[in-house]
Write an enzyme that holds these catalytic residues in place. Sequence first.
Site: not given
Ligand code: GDP
Length: 430
Positions: A17-18, A21, A45-46, A226
């Site tokens: 997860g995280d 996505k 929580g995207h 996730q």
């Molecule tokens: P999700 O649940 O898979 O969507 O992931 P989250 O949104 O919780 O976490 C992803 C975090 O990483 C967010 O704060 C995004 O802005 C950040 N993020 C996504 N891609 C990148 C990247 O290529 N580089 C950096 N530094 N941050 C990123």
Amino acid sequence: MFDTKTRTVVIVGAQWGDEGKGKLVDVLAERADWVVRYQGGANAGHTVHIGEDSFVLHQIPSGILHGGVRCAIGNGVVLDPETLFTEIDELVKDGIDVEGRLYVSDRAHLVMPYHKLVDKESEASKAIGTTGRGIGPAYEDKAGRRGIRVVDLRHPGRLRELVQRGCDTANMRLERFGSAQRADVEQTMTAIERVAPRLLALADDLGVLLHRAVKSGASVLMEGAQGSLLDVDHGTYPFVTSSSTTVGGAATGAGLAPTAIHAALGIVKAYTTRVGNGPLPTELDTELGERIRKLGNEYGATTGRPRRCGWFDSVVVRYASRVNGLTGLAVTKLDVLDTLDRVALCTGYRVGDDVLQEFPADITALEQLSPVYEWMDGWQQSTESARTIADLPRAARAYLDRLESLVDTPIRYVSVGTRRDQIIDVAPQG
Ligand code: GDP
């Protein structure tokens, strides 16, 4: 990603997860007609950054940030009406048009206030490290055939019976936990009746809508929450979530036939993270782990909890690729590794004299094995402004090449920063 043959694409986390996505959904939603969530609940929580604004979406698909895209919450999601309407109201306040673009499956189960109460009071939930948002207890009621679905809101008499039953079950559990808290039928009815008309106005037979959309040539993006290693069947059980996070779950969780899915994009970080307890073979319980956590801002979007960090684990992602039938990978957060002088990829797990290549079911084994690492030079320059693979430093390209061959799945995207434009489309379409 979308073309005439590939119109239904699933985005799935291929680690714990995280993985980012939300960003890939945001990038791909531009070309989609529909974006659909198929599992999980308000624990997702995207985070999506657009210009100076950042949006954290817990339940509404991040496609909502693209005008004209229709968004849907599938039957496989457990829906928390309170959070949903808070989120809708915030989007509207920010000038985002939601009206007529958001659909909710009438078969989706509801997260009731007593589910949250049980989640908060349960020691078992604490041991697994749940977010306390009632997701697990709501899925338990679903599997126990005493859940409440959106469609049940149409029948107040039946709803009261179901609420009574839900409260009784919750109270039995609260008593067993030694908690003094109790669920109350009248309070629950008042809360649910308050949101019912608004929720029913969004409700529809989503399977029918999606079937028609696909038949008419629409492109559909399915947004997983996730990660594959948190899947209730394929994850590190019992340290998993309560739903099917893998591509199979996309079909059941949206009511769309598996044969209607054309592609699966697995999202992976250039390293590995995990929130909460459970095995994490490549965990760096060191200063370096702390450094990656800070560089990558690895703190939960929903809970603020620090994420455990480690090197990229190709055993994990190869496994996720097989289980999901991944047709491509998106590697995110490459920029987080920019300052490191060397980087490592886990190529296998050493157990005694053997090196395992397949991710084992046995979590005791997972906690005892030692990862086998392949070390590579770091690139020690910023990748944040790269927009093509050729813009990347040579060592970064070598790292990605090796990662791709270890996972045996083509890299389709590389993300090099939080912003929407900080992305490399490896094989751009005209
Ligand atoms: P999700 O649940 O898979 O969507 O992931 P989250 O949104 O919780 O976490 C992803 C975090 O990483 C967010 O704060 C995004 O802005 C950040 N993020 C996504 N891609 C990148 C990247 O290529 N580089 C950096 N530094 N941050 C990123």
